[in-house]
Write a protein that holds these residues in place. Structure first.
Motif, PDB file in Angstrom:
ATOM      1  N   LEU A 191       2.459   7.009  -8.253  1.00  0.00           N
ATOM      2  CA  LEU A 191       1.368   6.475  -7.444  1.00  0.00           C
ATOM      3  C   LEU A 191       0.056   7.153  -7.800  1.00  0.00           C
ATOM      4  CD1 LEU A 191       3.095   6.307  -3.942  1.00  0.00           C
ATOM      5  CD2 LEU A 191       2.709   4.419  -5.541  1.00  0.00           C
ATOM      6  N   ARG A 194      -5.246   8.366  -4.959  1.00  0.00           N
ATOM      7  CA  ARG A 194      -5.869   7.842  -3.744  1.00  0.00           C
ATOM      8  C   ARG A 194      -4.854   7.501  -2.659  1.00  0.00           C
ATOM      9  NH1 ARG A 194      -5.273   2.269  -3.708  1.00  0.00           N
ATOM     10  NH2 ARG A 194      -4.649   1.343  -5.704  1.00  0.00           N
ATOM     11  N   LEU A 195      -3.551   7.320  -3.054  1.00  0.00           N
ATOM     12  CA  LEU A 195      -2.515   6.980  -2.082  1.00  0.00           C
ATOM     13  C   LEU A 195      -1.739   8.207  -1.595  1.00  0.00           C
ATOM     14  CD1 LEU A 195      -1.040   3.748  -3.720  1.00  0.00           C
ATOM     15  CD2 LEU A 195      -2.795   3.923  -1.949  1.00  0.00           C
ATOM     16  N   THR A 196      -1.912   9.330  -2.232  1.00  0.00           N
ATOM     17  CA  THR A 196      -1.124  10.516  -1.888  1.00  0.00           C
ATOM     18  C   THR A 196      -1.966  11.702  -1.448  1.00  0.00           C
ATOM     19  OG1 THR A 196      -1.113  11.233  -4.196  1.00  0.00           O
ATOM     20  CG2 THR A 196       0.731   9.853  -3.450  1.00  0.00           C
ATOM     21  N   ARG A 244      -7.409   0.399   3.565  1.00  0.00           N
ATOM     22  CA  ARG A 244      -6.604  -0.381   2.625  1.00  0.00           C
ATOM     23  C   ARG A 244      -6.596   0.252   1.237  1.00  0.00           C
ATOM     24  NH1 ARG A 244      -8.461  -6.625   4.001  1.00  0.00           N
ATOM     25  NH2 ARG A 244      -7.353  -6.810   5.998  1.00  0.00           N
ATOM     26  N   TYR A 245      -7.752   0.734   0.807  1.00  0.00           N
ATOM     27  CA  TYR A 245      -7.857   1.306  -0.530  1.00  0.00           C
ATOM     28  C   TYR A 245      -6.951   2.537  -0.689  1.00  0.00           C
ATOM     29  CZ  TYR A 245     -10.026   3.265  -4.726  1.00  0.00           C
ATOM     30  OH  TYR A 245     -10.255   3.762  -5.998  1.00  0.00           O
ATOM     31  N   HIS A 246      -6.748   3.273   0.404  1.00  0.00           N
ATOM     32  CA  HIS A 246      -5.976   4.514   0.336  1.00  0.00           C
ATOM     33  C   HIS A 246      -4.545   4.369   0.845  1.00  0.00           C
ATOM     34  CE1 HIS A 246     -10.171   6.097   0.234  1.00  0.00           C
ATOM     35  NE2 HIS A 246      -9.636   6.906  -0.678  1.00  0.00           N
ATOM     36  N   THR A 247      -4.120   3.151   1.177  1.00  0.00           N
ATOM     37  CA  THR A 247      -2.750   2.963   1.655  1.00  0.00           C
ATOM     38  C   THR A 247      -2.008   1.850   0.935  1.00  0.00           C
ATOM     39  OG1 THR A 247      -3.574   1.495   3.406  1.00  0.00           O
ATOM     40  CG2 THR A 247      -3.241   3.835   3.965  1.00  0.00           C
ATOM     41  N   LYS A 249      -1.275  -0.185  -2.684  1.00  0.00           N
ATOM     42  CA  LYS A 249      -1.415  -0.050  -4.131  1.00  0.00           C
ATOM     43  C   LYS A 249      -2.229  -1.198  -4.713  1.00  0.00           C
ATOM     44  CE  LYS A 249       1.311   0.992  -8.259  1.00  0.00           C
ATOM     45  NZ  LYS A 249       2.673   1.213  -8.813  1.00  0.00           N
ATOM     46  N   TYR A 251      -4.632  -3.347  -3.566  1.00  0.00           N
ATOM     47  CA  TYR A 251      -5.524  -3.624  -2.427  1.00  0.00           C
ATOM     48  C   TYR A 251      -6.313  -4.920  -2.613  1.00  0.00           C
ATOM     49  CZ  TYR A 251      -8.786  -1.402  -5.688  1.00  0.00           C
ATOM     50  OH  TYR A 251      -9.512  -1.080  -6.800  1.00  0.00           O
TER      51      TYR A 251
END
Length: 258
Positions: A191, A194-196, A244-247, A249, A251
Protein backbone atom coordinates in the motif's frame (compact mmCIF):
# COMPACT_ATOMS: atom_id res chain seq x y z
CA UNK A 1 21.30 -34.15 58.59
CA UNK A 2 24.80 -35.08 59.78
CA UNK A 3 27.74 -32.96 58.71
CA UNK A 4 30.89 -34.28 56.97
CA UNK A 5 33.08 -34.55 60.12
CA UNK A 6 30.32 -36.42 61.96
CA UNK A 7 29.89 -38.82 59.03
CA UNK A 8 33.65 -39.39 58.81
CA UNK A 9 33.85 -40.10 62.52
CA UNK A 10 30.96 -42.57 62.40
CA UNK A 11 32.45 -44.38 59.39
CA UNK A 12 35.84 -44.56 61.10
CA UNK A 13 34.23 -46.18 64.16
CA UNK A 14 33.01 -48.94 61.80
CA UNK A 15 36.46 -49.35 60.20
CA UNK A 16 35.37 -47.61 56.99
CA UNK A 17 37.73 -44.99 55.61
CA UNK A 18 36.73 -41.74 53.91
CA UNK A 19 38.63 -39.15 51.90
CA UNK A 20 37.20 -36.17 50.03
CA UNK A 21 36.79 -32.44 49.71
CA UNK A 22 34.76 -30.53 52.28
CA UNK A 23 33.82 -26.92 53.00
CA UNK A 24 35.94 -25.32 55.72
CA UNK A 25 32.75 -23.80 57.17
CA UNK A 26 31.09 -27.16 57.85
CA UNK A 27 30.04 -27.84 61.39
CA UNK A 28 32.82 -29.74 63.19
CA UNK A 29 35.63 -28.49 60.93
CA UNK A 30 38.48 -26.59 62.66
CA UNK A 31 37.99 -22.84 62.43
CA UNK A 32 41.71 -22.36 61.98
CA UNK A 33 41.44 -23.63 58.37
CA UNK A 34 38.98 -20.98 57.18
CA UNK A 35 40.07 -18.34 54.68
CA UNK A 36 39.80 -15.61 57.32
CA UNK A 37 41.96 -17.43 59.85
CA UNK A 38 44.38 -18.99 57.37
CA UNK A 39 45.02 -16.98 54.18
CA UNK A 40 46.96 -19.20 51.78
CA UNK A 41 48.61 -18.22 48.52
CA UNK A 42 49.61 -20.35 45.57
CA UNK A 43 52.79 -22.24 46.40
CA UNK A 44 52.37 -22.17 50.19
CA UNK A 45 52.89 -25.38 52.14
CA UNK A 46 49.74 -27.34 53.11
CA UNK A 47 48.41 -27.00 56.65
CA UNK A 48 47.13 -30.05 58.59
CA UNK A 49 44.98 -30.41 61.70
CA UNK A 50 44.11 -33.71 63.39
CA UNK A 51 41.34 -34.92 65.66
CA UNK A 52 41.47 -38.62 66.44
CA UNK A 53 41.51 -40.51 63.17
CA UNK A 54 40.37 -37.49 61.16
CA UNK A 55 42.91 -35.29 59.40
CA UNK A 56 41.86 -31.96 57.88
CA UNK A 57 44.09 -30.30 55.30
CA UNK A 58 44.02 -26.83 53.69
CA UNK A 59 46.07 -26.30 50.53
CA UNK A 60 46.23 -23.80 47.68
CA UNK A 61 47.49 -25.06 44.33
CA UNK A 62 45.51 -23.76 41.35
CA UNK A 63 42.76 -22.88 43.83
CA UNK A 64 42.16 -23.29 47.54
CA UNK A 65 40.68 -26.57 48.77
CA UNK A 66 40.03 -28.28 52.09
CA UNK A 67 40.32 -32.06 52.47
CA UNK A 68 39.05 -34.41 55.17
CA UNK A 69 40.45 -37.93 55.48
CA UNK A 70 40.47 -40.83 57.93
CA UNK A 71 42.92 -42.84 55.81
CA UNK A 72 45.95 -40.59 55.51
CA UNK A 73 48.27 -38.62 57.73
CA UNK A 74 50.04 -35.29 57.32
CA UNK A 75 52.55 -36.56 54.77
CA UNK A 76 53.24 -35.04 51.36
CA UNK A 77 54.67 -36.27 48.08
CA UNK A 78 57.04 -34.34 45.82
CA UNK A 79 55.50 -33.69 42.41
CA UNK A 80 57.09 -32.34 39.22
CA UNK A 81 54.41 -30.36 37.31
CA UNK A 82 54.36 -28.09 34.28
CA UNK A 83 54.40 -24.30 34.55
CA UNK A 84 55.07 -21.33 32.30
CA UNK A 85 56.64 -19.20 35.01
CA UNK A 86 60.03 -20.95 35.10
CA UNK A 87 62.73 -21.26 32.40
CA UNK A 88 62.62 -25.07 32.54
CA UNK A 89 58.84 -25.19 32.17
CA UNK A 90 58.43 -27.26 35.35
CA UNK A 91 58.18 -26.67 39.07
CA UNK A 92 58.17 -28.90 42.14
CA UNK A 93 55.42 -28.84 44.76
CA UNK A 94 54.61 -30.68 47.97
CA UNK A 95 51.23 -32.26 47.37
CA UNK A 96 49.39 -33.81 50.34
CA UNK A 97 49.02 -37.58 50.05
CA UNK A 98 45.27 -37.31 50.64
CA UNK A 99 44.96 -34.98 47.63
CA UNK A 100 47.15 -37.21 45.45
CA UNK A 101 45.12 -40.34 46.28
CA UNK A 102 41.83 -38.48 45.88
CA UNK A 103 42.80 -37.33 42.36
CA UNK A 104 43.81 -40.88 41.39
CA UNK A 105 40.57 -42.53 42.51
CA UNK A 106 38.11 -39.68 42.03
CA UNK A 107 34.92 -40.81 40.34
CA UNK A 108 31.28 -41.60 40.95
CA UNK A 109 29.61 -38.62 42.60
CA UNK A 110 32.44 -36.23 41.69
CA UNK A 111 32.34 -37.14 37.99
CA UNK A 112 28.55 -36.89 37.94
CA UNK A 113 28.65 -33.45 39.56
CA UNK A 114 31.24 -32.32 37.05
CA UNK A 115 29.08 -33.40 34.11
CA UNK A 116 25.94 -31.88 35.60
CA UNK A 117 27.51 -28.47 36.20
CA UNK A 118 28.67 -28.21 32.60
CA UNK A 119 25.14 -27.68 31.23
CA UNK A 120 22.86 -27.01 34.20
CA UNK A 121 19.26 -26.01 33.57
CA UNK A 122 19.20 -22.24 34.31
CA UNK A 123 15.99 -22.26 36.37
CA UNK A 124 16.37 -20.40 39.64
CA UNK A 125 13.76 -20.65 42.34
CA UNK A 126 13.43 -20.04 46.05
CA UNK A 127 11.20 -23.08 46.42
CA UNK A 128 13.11 -26.14 47.57
CA UNK A 129 11.11 -28.62 45.51
CA UNK A 130 11.88 -26.72 42.29
CA UNK A 131 15.61 -27.02 42.94
CA UNK A 132 15.22 -30.75 43.65
CA UNK A 133 13.24 -31.22 40.42
CA UNK A 134 15.90 -29.40 38.36
CA UNK A 135 18.65 -31.49 39.99
CA UNK A 136 16.79 -34.73 39.19
CA UNK A 137 16.27 -33.51 35.62
CA UNK A 138 19.99 -32.80 35.24
CA UNK A 139 20.95 -36.21 36.65
CA UNK A 140 18.49 -37.89 34.30
CA UNK A 141 19.99 -36.15 31.27
CA UNK A 142 23.53 -37.16 32.28
CA UNK A 143 22.49 -40.79 32.85
CA UNK A 144 20.57 -40.86 29.57
CA UNK A 145 23.61 -39.52 27.73
CA UNK A 146 25.85 -42.23 29.24
CA UNK A 147 23.38 -44.98 28.28
CA UNK A 148 23.00 -43.51 24.78
CA UNK A 149 26.76 -43.48 24.20
CA UNK A 150 27.06 -47.12 25.30
CA UNK A 151 24.12 -48.41 23.27
CA UNK A 152 24.46 -46.52 19.97
CA UNK A 153 26.98 -46.09 17.22
CA UNK A 154 27.62 -42.46 18.21
CA UNK A 155 29.71 -42.76 21.38
CA UNK A 156 31.42 -39.40 20.80
CA UNK A 157 28.30 -37.24 20.84
CA UNK A 158 28.81 -34.55 23.48
CA UNK A 159 26.36 -33.90 26.28
CA UNK A 160 25.54 -30.47 24.82
CA UNK A 161 24.53 -31.93 21.44
CA UNK A 162 22.59 -34.71 23.18
CA UNK A 163 20.57 -32.22 25.26
CA UNK A 164 19.84 -30.12 22.17
CA UNK A 165 18.61 -33.20 20.29
CA UNK A 166 16.35 -34.21 23.20
CA UNK A 167 14.84 -30.71 23.43
CA UNK A 168 14.27 -30.60 19.66
CA UNK A 169 12.58 -34.01 19.69
CA UNK A 170 10.30 -33.03 22.58
CA UNK A 171 9.23 -29.79 20.88
CA UNK A 172 8.68 -31.35 17.45
CA UNK A 173 5.03 -31.19 16.50
CA UNK A 174 4.08 -29.18 19.58
CA UNK A 175 5.24 -25.67 18.67
CA UNK A 176 2.89 -22.94 17.52
CA UNK A 177 3.17 -19.71 15.60
CA UNK A 178 1.94 -16.45 17.04
CA UNK A 179 -0.55 -14.69 14.77
CA UNK A 180 -0.53 -10.91 14.58
CA UNK A 181 -3.91 -9.27 14.96
CA UNK A 182 -5.09 -6.73 12.43
CA UNK A 183 -3.83 -6.11 8.93
CA UNK A 184 -0.94 -8.35 7.80
CA UNK A 185 2.44 -6.76 7.27
CA UNK A 186 2.70 -8.20 3.73
CA UNK A 187 -0.45 -6.34 2.63
CA UNK A 188 0.78 -3.11 4.26
CA UNK A 189 3.96 -3.25 2.24
CA UNK A 190 1.96 -3.10 -1.02
CA UNK A 191 0.00 0.00 0.00
CA UNK A 192 1.15 3.60 -0.57
CA UNK A 193 2.26 5.67 2.40
CA UNK A 194 -0.85 7.88 2.27
CA UNK A 195 -2.96 4.87 3.40
CA UNK A 196 -0.71 3.72 6.25
CA UNK A 197 0.91 6.89 7.64
CA UNK A 198 -0.39 9.75 9.78
CA UNK A 199 -1.05 12.84 7.59
CA UNK A 200 -2.36 16.33 8.40
CA UNK A 201 -4.26 19.00 6.46
CA UNK A 202 -3.23 22.65 6.07
CA UNK A 203 -4.56 25.79 4.38
CA UNK A 204 -2.71 27.58 1.56
CA UNK A 205 -3.06 30.90 -0.27
CA UNK A 206 -3.54 29.27 -3.67
CA UNK A 207 -6.63 27.50 -5.03
CA UNK A 208 -5.44 24.47 -7.08
CA UNK A 209 -7.67 21.67 -8.31
CA UNK A 210 -8.58 18.90 -5.86
CA UNK A 211 -6.92 15.66 -6.92
CA UNK A 212 -9.96 13.63 -5.85
CA UNK A 213 -13.11 15.39 -7.04
CA UNK A 214 -11.82 17.79 -9.72
CA UNK A 215 -12.26 16.59 -13.34
CA UNK A 216 -11.93 19.17 -16.11
CA UNK A 217 -13.07 16.66 -18.75
CA UNK A 218 -16.60 16.83 -17.39
CA UNK A 219 -18.94 19.81 -17.57
CA UNK A 220 -18.56 21.95 -14.46
CA UNK A 221 -16.24 19.28 -13.12
CA UNK A 222 -13.52 21.59 -11.90
CA UNK A 223 -13.20 21.79 -8.12
CA UNK A 224 -10.72 24.15 -6.46
CA UNK A 225 -9.68 24.11 -2.81
CA UNK A 226 -7.38 26.14 -0.52
CA UNK A 227 -6.47 22.99 1.48
CA UNK A 228 -3.75 20.43 0.91
CA UNK A 229 -2.12 17.47 2.63
CA UNK A 230 1.01 18.61 4.45
CA UNK A 231 2.87 15.34 3.90
CA UNK A 232 1.64 14.42 0.40
CA UNK A 233 1.75 18.04 -0.90
CA UNK A 234 -1.44 17.59 -2.97
CA UNK A 235 -4.59 19.74 -3.03
CA UNK A 236 -7.58 18.16 -1.30
CA UNK A 237 -11.01 19.28 -0.21
CA UNK A 238 -11.27 19.20 3.57
CA UNK A 239 -14.47 17.13 3.40
CA UNK A 240 -14.75 14.44 2.15
CA UNK A 241 -11.77 14.24 -0.24
CA UNK A 242 -9.05 14.37 2.41
CA UNK A 243 -10.49 11.28 4.11
CA UNK A 244 -11.06 9.44 0.82
CA UNK A 245 -7.54 10.13 -0.41
CA UNK A 246 -6.04 8.61 2.76
CA UNK A 247 -8.39 5.63 3.15
CA UNK A 248 -9.28 4.42 -0.37
CA UNK A 249 -6.67 3.05 -2.74
CA UNK A 250 -8.55 3.91 -5.97
CA UNK A 251 -9.98 7.23 -4.77
CA UNK A 252 -10.74 8.58 -8.31
CA UNK A 253 -12.87 5.61 -9.30
CA UNK A 254 -14.78 5.79 -6.03
CA UNK A 255 -15.63 9.43 -6.66
CA UNK A 256 -16.75 8.88 -10.26
CA UNK A 257 -19.00 5.97 -9.28
CA UNK A 258 -21.08 8.19 -7.00
Amino acid sequence: MKQAPAIAEELASNNIGMCGTVSSRRKGMPKGLTKEQLPLRKGDEPVFMRKGKMVACAWNDTKRLTMLSTLHGSTCVRKHIRTKHTPSGFREINRPVCVDVYNSFMGGVDTADQRMKTYLFPHRSRKWYSRIFNAILSISMVNAHIIYCHCTAAPHKTLKVFVQDVVTALLEGHSWKETNKGRKSSSLGDLPGRLTECHFIRKTDAYPDCVVCSDRTRPKGRRQTPYECKQCDVALCAVPCFERYHTIKDYKKCHLDE
